[in-house]
Design a protein around this motif. Structure first.
Motif, PDB file in Angstrom:
ATOM      1  N   GLN A  62     -11.156   0.660  30.183  1.00 52.24           N
ATOM      2  CA  GLN A  62     -10.423  -0.353  30.929  1.00 52.24           C
ATOM      3  C   GLN A  62      -9.664  -1.266  29.975  1.00 52.24           C
ATOM      4  N   PHE A  63      -9.195  -0.691  28.863  1.00 53.82           N
ATOM      5  CA  PHE A  63      -8.622  -1.483  27.769  1.00 53.82           C
ATOM      6  C   PHE A  63      -7.502  -2.411  28.239  1.00 53.82           C
ATOM      7  N   GLY A  64      -6.703  -1.977  29.187  1.00 54.69           N
ATOM      8  CA  GLY A  64      -5.561  -2.794  29.600  1.00 54.69           C
ATOM      9  C   GLY A  64      -5.944  -4.091  30.258  1.00 54.69           C
ATOM     10  N   SER A  65      -7.154  -4.156  30.837  1.00 59.64           N
ATOM     11  CA  SER A  65      -7.530  -5.345  31.589  1.00 59.64           C
ATOM     12  C   SER A  65      -8.612  -6.181  30.921  1.00 59.64           C
ATOM     13  N   ASN A  66      -9.214  -5.704  29.862  1.00 54.31           N
ATOM     14  CA  ASN A  66     -10.318  -6.466  29.276  1.00 54.31           C
ATOM     15  C   ASN A  66     -10.262  -6.504  27.749  1.00 54.31           C
ATOM     16  N   VAL A  67      -9.092  -6.494  27.172  1.00 50.00           N
ATOM     17  CA  VAL A  67      -8.985  -6.548  25.715  1.00 50.00           C
ATOM     18  C   VAL A  67      -9.535  -7.867  25.189  1.00 50.00           C
ATOM     19  N   ASP A  68      -9.520  -8.925  26.011  1.00 48.32           N
ATOM     20  CA  ASP A  68     -10.036 -10.214  25.576  1.00 48.32           C
ATOM     21  C   ASP A  68     -11.543 -10.175  25.372  1.00 48.32           C
ATOM     22  N   VAL A  69     -12.236  -9.227  25.988  1.00 50.35           N
ATOM     23  CA  VAL A  69     -13.677  -9.060  25.792  1.00 50.35           C
ATOM     24  C   VAL A  69     -13.962  -7.953  24.788  1.00 50.35           C
ATOM     25  N   LEU A  70     -13.132  -6.919  24.797  1.00 46.60           N
ATOM     26  CA  LEU A  70     -13.352  -5.768  23.920  1.00 46.60           C
ATOM     27  C   LEU A  70     -13.226  -6.143  22.452  1.00 46.60           C
ATOM     28  N   ALA A  71     -12.209  -6.911  22.082  1.00 49.01           N
ATOM     29  CA  ALA A  71     -11.977  -7.254  20.674  1.00 49.01           C
ATOM     30  C   ALA A  71     -13.121  -8.075  20.082  1.00 49.01           C
ATOM     31  N   PRO A  72     -13.543  -9.182  20.718  1.00 48.28           N
ATOM     32  CA  PRO A  72     -14.681  -9.913  20.128  1.00 48.28           C
ATOM     33  C   PRO A  72     -15.975  -9.109  20.151  1.00 48.28           C
ATOM     34  N   GLY A  73     -16.165  -8.255  21.164  1.00 44.81           N
ATOM     35  CA  GLY A  73     -17.357  -7.409  21.194  1.00 44.81           C
ATOM     36  C   GLY A  73     -17.367  -6.420  20.046  1.00 44.81           C
ATOM     37  N   ALA A  74     -16.210  -5.817  19.754  1.00 39.75           N
ATOM     38  CA  ALA A  74     -16.117  -4.878  18.637  1.00 39.75           C
ATOM     39  C   ALA A  74     -16.345  -5.596  17.307  1.00 39.75           C
ATOM     40  N   PHE A  75     -15.820  -6.807  17.177  1.00 41.93           N
ATOM     41  CA  PHE A  75     -16.031  -7.559  15.932  1.00 41.93           C
ATOM     42  C   PHE A  75     -17.501  -7.910  15.763  1.00 41.93           C
ATOM     43  N   LEU A  76     -18.152  -8.300  16.855  1.00 41.33           N
ATOM     44  CA  LEU A  76     -19.573  -8.616  16.791  1.00 41.33           C
ATOM     45  C   LEU A  76     -20.386  -7.391  16.385  1.00 41.33           C
ATOM     46  N   SER A  77     -20.017  -6.236  16.929  1.00 44.95           N
ATOM     47  CA  SER A  77     -20.714  -4.995  16.580  1.00 44.95           C
ATOM     48  C   SER A  77     -20.512  -4.633  15.117  1.00 44.95           C
ATOM     49  N   LEU A  78     -19.380  -4.999  14.543  1.00 47.32           N
ATOM     50  CA  LEU A  78     -19.070  -4.658  13.156  1.00 47.32           C
ATOM     51  C   LEU A  78     -19.629  -5.663  12.172  1.00 47.32           C
ATOM     52  N   VAL A  79     -19.605  -6.942  12.526  1.00 46.06           N
ATOM     53  CA  VAL A  79     -19.943  -7.967  11.551  1.00 46.06           C
ATOM     54  C   VAL A  79     -21.438  -8.038  11.280  1.00 46.06           C
ATOM     55  N   VAL A  80     -22.270  -7.687  12.257  1.00 49.95           N
ATOM     56  CA  VAL A  80     -23.716  -7.751  12.044  1.00 49.95           C
ATOM     57  C   VAL A  80     -24.161  -6.804  10.922  1.00 49.95           C
ATOM     58  N   PRO A  81     -23.758  -5.509  10.936  1.00 50.16           N
ATOM     59  CA  PRO A  81     -24.128  -4.648   9.796  1.00 50.16           C
ATOM     60  C   PRO A  81     -23.577  -5.139   8.468  1.00 50.16           C
ATOM     61  N   VAL A  82     -22.376  -5.719   8.482  1.00 50.73           N
ATOM     62  CA  VAL A  82     -21.802  -6.234   7.234  1.00 50.73           C
ATOM     63  C   VAL A  82     -22.658  -7.377   6.688  1.00 50.73           C
ATOM     64  N   VAL A  83     -23.094  -8.279   7.567  1.00 51.10           N
ATOM     65  CA  VAL A  83     -23.942  -9.394   7.144  1.00 51.10           C
ATOM     66  C   VAL A  83     -25.274  -8.881   6.610  1.00 51.10           C
ATOM     67  N   VAL A  84     -25.858  -7.906   7.294  1.00 45.42           N
ATOM     68  CA  VAL A  84     -27.134  -7.337   6.844  1.00 45.42           C
ATOM     69  C   VAL A  84     -26.976  -6.694   5.469  1.00 45.42           C
ATOM     70  N   PHE A  85     -25.890  -5.954   5.273  1.00 43.39           N
ATOM     71  CA  PHE A  85     -25.675  -5.289   3.989  1.00 43.39           C
ATOM     72  C   PHE A  85     -25.563  -6.300   2.859  1.00 43.39           C
ATOM     73  N   PHE A  86     -24.738  -7.344   3.041  1.00 38.48           N
ATOM     74  CA  PHE A  86     -24.557  -8.306   1.962  1.00 38.48           C
ATOM     75  C   PHE A  86     -25.803  -9.165   1.756  1.00 38.48           C
ATOM     76  N   ALA A  87     -26.609  -9.358   2.799  1.00 34.36           N
ATOM     77  CA  ALA A  87     -27.836 -10.124   2.643  1.00 34.36           C
ATOM     78  C   ALA A  87     -28.837  -9.400   1.748  1.00 34.36           C
ATOM     79  N   PHE A  88     -28.829  -8.055   1.807  1.00 33.73           N
ATOM     80  CA  PHE A  88     -29.760  -7.262   1.002  1.00 33.73           C
ATOM     81  C   PHE A  88     -29.042  -6.497  -0.104  1.00 33.73           C
ATOM     82  N   GLN A  89     -27.850  -6.947  -0.470  1.00 33.93           N
ATOM     83  CA  GLN A  89     -27.043  -6.205  -1.430  1.00 33.93           C
ATOM     84  C   GLN A  89     -27.743  -6.059  -2.780  1.00 33.93           C
TER      85      GLN A  89
END
Length: 279
Positions: free
Chosen positions: A239-266
């Motif tokens: 439903q990308f055409g109607s909910n990009v305002d939710v999809l983009a922050p959700g995708a960033f949240l899904s991506l940033v958590v592993p990045v934070v975990v990696f750098f925390a235990f780097q």
């Protein structure tokens, strides 16, 4: 002259690493900026337009994300799947790795070879049989079912990794601890675990990232009430055409958590990767 050459070589290497770092971080930065733009601005142009029009940025999308019950529930489902799976794999693998490395019991080598043989079994082979078994046990479509599947398929590699790491510890160190009256449990908790911390941290990072980013297992074993972020994002993309305002922050949240975990235990991760490379 040699000092100049070394300086130039160092500058070239540093410049190259900076370029690599910028290339690596650009998609993450672009996704973050996209998550701060409205659907109308996203339809008009790419995220780089905020460099000339910073007024596009706002946190309204994240407010909408918090109000989206499907996305918030999927986030907590992902946490409830990833964290217990990582803890169980690390704990069981550490115990088994120590047993295979330093305890004598009948059939030890044969059992370890069986564990190693499981490394070549593809995940896809076990999907349908395990799904049928979970259906009979009432675990299909539940978070515990997803956790158990990840634990079962994560243990062979985890046991193999930690057993090999523990086996490299000096034998004299463990024998001295036993001569001082230390029990196997005390030796394991007070000696082996602290020394093996780099390998354990590396394993925890790998396991967490694999489970957090998994979609194949979740698509089959999780229902609508237990699906993680990866599955929820996949359904939102339709439903990308109607909910990009939710999809983009959700995708960033899904991506940033592993990045934070990696750098925390780097630091521990680097120590685990380099362990044994320098004697």
């Amino acid at each position: 002259m040699n000092a100049i050459r070394r300086g130039l070589s160092s500058a070239v290497v540093q410049a190259f690493l900076v370029v690599i770092g910028l290339v690596w971080i650009t998609p993450l930065a672009g996704l973050f900026l996209s998550s701060l733009r409205s659907a109308e601005d996203t339809a008009k142009g790419g995220w780089w337009t905020v460099l000339t029009s910073p007024g596009q940025l706002s946190f309204h999308n994240y407010s909408a994300l918090l109000e989206n019950s499907g996305m918030t529930q999927a986030f907590w489902n992902t946490v409830l799947i990833s964290v217990p799976t990582t803890v169980l794999v690390v704990v069981v693998a550490a115990l088994a790795g120590y047993a295979f490395a330093w305890l004598e019991f009948p059939g030890r080598d044969a059992v370890f070879l069986g564990v190693v043989a499981l490394l070549v079994v593809p995940v896809q082979i076990g999907l349908l049989p395990v799904a049928k078994l979970f259906g009979q046990l009432g675990l299909f479509g539940t978070i515990p079912g997803v956790v158990l599947f990840h634990v079962a398929y994560g243990l062979p590699f985890a046991v193999f990794l930690l057993r090999n790491y523990f086996a490299e510890m000096p034998k004299e160190m463990l024998e001295a601890a036993r001569m001082d009256g230390g029990s196997e449990w005390r030796i394991f908790t007070r000696l082996v675990l602290p020394v093996g911390r780099p390998a354990i941290a590396s394993l925890a990072i790998f396991q967490f990232l694999w489970v957090w980013n998994d979609m194949l297992v979740a698509l089959l074993f999780a229902d609508s009430s237990s699906q993680p972020l990866t599955v929820e994002l996949q359904s939102q993309i339709r439903q990308f055409g109607s909910n990009v305002d939710v999809l983009a922050p959700g995708a960033f949240l899904s991506l940033v958590v592993p990045v934070v975990v990696f750098f925390a235990f780097q630091r521990h991760f680097v120590q685990g990767v380099m362990a044994g490379s320098v004697k």
